[in-house]
Design a protein around this motif. Structure first.
Motif, PDB file in Angstrom:
ATOM      1  N   PRO A 280       0.841  -1.151  -0.133  1.00 38.96           N
ATOM      2  CA  PRO A 280       0.061   0.006   0.056  1.00 38.96           C
ATOM      3  C   PRO A 280       0.841   1.368  -0.084  1.00 38.96           C
ATOM      4  O   PRO A 280       0.236   2.324  -0.178  1.00 38.96           O
ATOM      5  N   LEU A 281       2.031   1.414   0.270  1.00 34.97           N
ATOM      6  CA  LEU A 281       2.846   2.271   0.521  1.00 34.97           C
ATOM      7  C   LEU A 281       3.561   2.731  -1.049  1.00 34.97           C
ATOM      8  O   LEU A 281       4.305   3.630  -0.928  1.00 34.97           O
ATOM      9  N   ILE A 282       3.447   2.018  -2.110  1.00 39.01           N
ATOM     10  CA  ILE A 282       3.850   2.334  -3.351  1.00 39.01           C
ATOM     11  C   ILE A 282       2.753   3.532  -3.955  1.00 39.01           C
ATOM     12  O   ILE A 282       1.603   2.932  -4.012  1.00 39.01           O
ATOM     13  N   PRO A 283       3.293   4.367  -4.483  1.00 34.87           N
ATOM     14  CA  PRO A 283       2.164   5.212  -5.274  1.00 34.87           C
ATOM     15  C   PRO A 283       1.416   4.769  -6.416  1.00 34.87           C
ATOM     16  O   PRO A 283       2.155   3.909  -7.236  1.00 34.87           O
ATOM     17  N   LYS A 284       0.139   5.076  -6.419  1.00 34.24           N
ATOM     18  CA  LYS A 284      -0.671   4.602  -7.633  1.00 34.24           C
ATOM     19  C   LYS A 284      -0.675   5.600  -8.676  1.00 34.24           C
ATOM     20  O   LYS A 284      -0.267   6.601  -8.470  1.00 34.24           O
ATOM     21  N   PRO A 285      -0.776   4.976 -10.113  1.00 40.29           N
ATOM     22  CA  PRO A 285      -1.010   3.705 -10.376  1.00 40.29           C
ATOM     23  C   PRO A 285       0.438   2.914 -10.110  1.00 40.29           C
ATOM     24  O   PRO A 285       1.498   3.043 -10.836  1.00 40.29           O
ATOM     25  N   ILE A 286       0.217   1.714  -9.720  1.00 41.53           N
ATOM     26  CA  ILE A 286       1.403   0.766  -9.600  1.00 41.53           C
ATOM     27  C   ILE A 286       2.027   0.488 -10.869  1.00 41.53           C
ATOM     28  O   ILE A 286       3.410   0.333 -10.693  1.00 41.53           O
ATOM     29  N   GLU A 287       1.434   0.092 -11.747  1.00 41.33           N
ATOM     30  CA  GLU A 287       2.016  -0.289 -13.067  1.00 41.33           C
ATOM     31  C   GLU A 287       2.812   0.933 -13.680  1.00 41.33           C
ATOM     32  O   GLU A 287       3.839   0.774 -14.541  1.00 41.33           O
ATOM     33  N   VAL A 288       2.750   2.212 -13.288  1.00 37.15           N
ATOM     34  CA  VAL A 288       3.424   3.344 -13.701  1.00 37.15           C
ATOM     35  C   VAL A 288       4.612   3.617 -12.711  1.00 37.15           C
ATOM     36  O   VAL A 288       5.681   3.873 -13.310  1.00 37.15           O
ATOM     37  N   ASN A 289       4.378   3.486 -11.391  1.00 36.88           N
ATOM     38  CA  ASN A 289       5.119   3.856 -10.292  1.00 36.88           C
ATOM     39  C   ASN A 289       6.100   2.753  -9.976  1.00 36.88           C
ATOM     40  O   ASN A 289       6.804   3.276  -8.844  1.00 36.88           O
ATOM     41  N   TYR A 290       6.021   1.651 -10.289  1.00 37.48           N
ATOM     42  CA  TYR A 290       6.632   0.691  -9.612  1.00 37.48           C
ATOM     43  C   TYR A 290       7.431  -0.346 -10.534  1.00 37.48           C
ATOM     44  O   TYR A 290       6.629  -0.870 -11.438  1.00 37.48           O
ATOM     45  N   ARG A 291       8.777  -0.393 -10.605  1.00 35.82           N
ATOM     46  CA  ARG A 291       9.311  -1.824 -11.324  1.00 35.82           C
ATOM     47  C   ARG A 291       9.866  -2.370 -10.151  1.00 35.82           C
ATOM     48  O   ARG A 291      11.016  -1.914  -9.677  1.00 35.82           O
ATOM     49  N   ALA A 292       9.930  -3.657 -10.179  1.00 38.67           N
ATOM     50  CA  ALA A 292      10.602  -4.492  -9.099  1.00 38.67           C
ATOM     51  C   ALA A 292      12.282  -4.597  -9.466  1.00 38.67           C
ATOM     52  O   ALA A 292      12.943  -4.330  -8.728  1.00 38.67           O
ATOM     53  N   CYS A 293      12.409  -5.130 -10.685  1.00 39.83           N
ATOM     54  CA  CYS A 293      13.739  -5.438 -10.952  1.00 39.83           C
ATOM     55  C   CYS A 293      14.609  -4.143 -11.245  1.00 39.83           C
ATOM     56  O   CYS A 293      14.301  -3.095 -12.053  1.00 39.83           O
ATOM     57  N   THR A 294      15.792  -3.960 -10.699  1.00 42.69           N
ATOM     58  CA  THR A 294      16.611  -2.722 -10.631  1.00 42.69           C
ATOM     59  C   THR A 294      17.476  -3.127 -11.812  1.00 42.69           C
ATOM     60  O   THR A 294      17.509  -1.902 -12.717  1.00 42.69           O
ATOM     61  N   ILE A 295      18.107  -3.857 -12.359  1.00 40.28           N
ATOM     62  CA  ILE A 295      19.036  -3.969 -13.532  1.00 40.28           C
ATOM     63  C   ILE A 295      18.214  -4.398 -14.711  1.00 40.28           C
ATOM     64  O   ILE A 295      17.609  -5.338 -14.991  1.00 40.28           O
ATOM     65  N   PRO A 296      18.102  -3.330 -15.777  1.00 42.56           N
ATOM     66  CA  PRO A 296      17.537  -3.740 -17.102  1.00 42.56           C
ATOM     67  C   PRO A 296      18.503  -4.826 -17.874  1.00 42.56           C
ATOM     68  O   PRO A 296      19.671  -4.615 -18.187  1.00 42.56           O
ATOM     69  N   TYR A 297      17.806  -5.826 -17.925  1.00 40.65           N
ATOM     70  CA  TYR A 297      18.200  -6.917 -18.890  1.00 40.65           C
ATOM     71  C   TYR A 297      18.326  -6.681 -20.150  1.00 40.65           C
ATOM     72  O   TYR A 297      19.150  -7.244 -21.161  1.00 40.65           O
ATOM     73  N   ARG A 298      17.683  -5.943 -20.824  1.00 40.00           N
ATOM     74  CA  ARG A 298      17.201  -5.729 -22.039  1.00 40.00           C
ATOM     75  C   ARG A 298      16.501  -4.237 -22.391  1.00 40.00           C
ATOM     76  O   ARG A 298      15.703  -4.088 -21.263  1.00 40.00           O
ATOM     77  N   PHE A 299      16.581  -3.843 -23.371  1.00 40.15           N
ATOM     78  CA  PHE A 299      15.947  -2.601 -23.803  1.00 40.15           C
ATOM     79  C   PHE A 299      15.118  -2.558 -25.075  1.00 40.15           C
ATOM     80  O   PHE A 299      15.189  -3.542 -25.603  1.00 40.15           O
ATOM     81  N   PRO A 300      14.019  -1.796 -25.051  1.00 40.20           N
ATOM     82  CA  PRO A 300      13.070  -1.753 -26.226  1.00 40.20           C
ATOM     83  C   PRO A 300      13.704  -1.846 -27.707  1.00 40.20           C
ATOM     84  O   PRO A 300      13.407  -2.658 -28.639  1.00 40.20           O
ATOM     85  N   SER A 301      15.134  -1.338 -27.659  1.00 43.35           N
ATOM     86  CA  SER A 301      16.048  -1.207 -29.069  1.00 43.35           C
ATOM     87  C   SER A 301      16.669  -2.337 -29.292  1.00 43.35           C
ATOM     88  O   SER A 301      17.152  -2.639 -30.327  1.00 43.35           O
TER      89      SER A 301
END
Length: 393
Positions: free
Chosen positions: A7-28
């Motif tokens: 509950p302490l993550i700002p909403k909307p969750i899908e916009v304001n939260y990403r669990a994994c820190t290290i990006p394994y790949r990018f859209p490009s």
């Protein structure tokens, strides 16, 4: 159990939260070619297979444990590789003949991936790779392959708890005492059997909590917000903290509990959130409840400190990392009015959630025990992360 967003993550969750820190790949990135980061992290998980297999072989609660452990080793590596689209020329040290031999024999998880690549998180990351390992172990009947070593380390740490607390209490200067407690959290966090290198060191030499606490890498650490955290500590800024705990043994008993005890002594409420199911040597809700029952005296005190404001909560998690978009309803209810969130450990506080933002102040604390994490952060192996974010009221 019912699972909800923390509950302490700002909403909307899908916009304001990403669990994994290290990006394994990018859209490009080319979707048909594994990225260097994906390959690197598949290697990290692959390198853990021998130590996990060894622990599984010695699990006396499982019939035919050695044969089942061999199945785990044979099936987990292909599972990892099936996460990647591996060009023919990329071998990166794996036995391709074994991978080929085991294609089609992986069980339910792989079949799900074949039908729907998004069913288990899509491209690999720390959550999905860890989930595949834990699910495969459970599918083969291994519920807690680290149970024996956890029990042994808990017993050792419980015997040392009075000495560690006594040394802390003897420090009169409030700032020095806080820094000593912080060093203790880092020293305890080195008991991590999910790191292949540390698992080898631990099985060969053991690890000394008191020696480790005095031999941490010097400050400034790779992320070092201790001074600003200490400033607010002096101001008694917080009334209620939620701490997501990590490993058994020295980590929880000699690192986190002395720190939590100090918070209780300052009048704070403290919620300790522990795993529902075992993962590596992480402490579970059931185990933490038992540990505290052994540490408390007949009056319910923790070496002279009242524990009526201490709550143990089941986080609902079953991995060595954590995705806070899905926690137990119990934890959500207990945490909704907290003004400080603490996430401890490399898996929960660095590999996941390092950059997570909350509605209240937050602290991520852990030791860097994978060279891949050290390189990402621009620090050293066994460097320390103390990331404090203050939310302006």
């Amino acid at each position: 159990m019912e699972m909800v967003a923390f509950p302490l993550i700002p909403k909307p969750i899908e916009v304001n939260y990403r669990a994994c820190t290290i990006p394994y790949r990018f859209p490009s990135d080319n979707p048909k070619i594994a990225t260097p980061t994906e390959i690197s992290w598949v290697n990290v998980f692959a390198n853990s297979i021998p130590s996990f297999k060894k622990r599984a072989e010695s699990d006396t609660t499982v019939p035919d444990a050695p044969a089942r452990a061999q199945k785990f080793a044979e099936r987990y590596l292909p599972l990892l590789c099936m996460y990647l689209v591996i060009p023919q020329e990329i071998r990166f040290g794996f036995n391709i003949s074994i991978i080929t031999l085991n294609m089609g024999r992986y069980g339910g998880i792989l079949e799900d991936w074949k039908k729907d690549p998004e069913s288990h998180g899509g491209p690999p990351d720390g959550v999905s790779l860890g989930r595949a390992r834990e699910h495969l172990l459970r599918e083969l009947g291994f519920m807690d392959i680290f149970k024996k070593v956890k029990d042994e380390e808990n017993a050792k740490a419980i015997s040392l708890f009075p000495e560690v607390v006594s040394l802390s209490d003897a420090i009169e200067d409030e700032g020095e005492r806080l820094q000593n407690l912080v060093r203790g959290m880092f020293a305890g966090n080195i008991f991590d059997l999910g790191s292949a290198q540390l698992a080898e060191v631990f099985s060969r030499d053991g690890l000394s909590f008191l020696a480790t606490s005095q031999n941490l890498v010097p400050r400034p650490w790779v992320i070092d917000d201790l001074d600003s955290f200490q400033s607010n500590w002096f101001k008694n800024r917080w009334k209620k903290a939620v701490i997501f705990v990590d490993n058994s043994g020295a980590d929880i008993i000699l690192g986190i509990l002395p720190f939590a005890r100090e918070m209780l002594r300052r009048g704070m409420q403290v919620v300790l959130a522990a795993n529902d199911l075992p993962a590596i040597n992480d402490v579970t809700y059931t185990e933490l409840t038992e540990i505290l029952s052994q540490l408390k005296d007949e009056d319910g005190q923790l070496i002279g400190v009242d524990t009526s404001k201490l709550v143990i909560a089941n986080s609902g998690n079953d991995l060595a990392v954590i995705d806070l978009s899905s926690v137990s309803q119990e934890l959500a209810d207990i945490s909704s009015d907290a003004d400080l969130v603490i996430i401890e450990g490399m898996g929960r506080g660095i590999e996941t959630n390092l950059y997570a933002q909350f509605k209240c102040d937050s602290l991520k604390i852990g030791m860097v025990k994978h060279i891949e994490v050290a390189e990402f952060l621009g620090g050293r192996l066994y460097d320390c992360v103390f990331k404090y974010n203050e939310v302006q009221s």
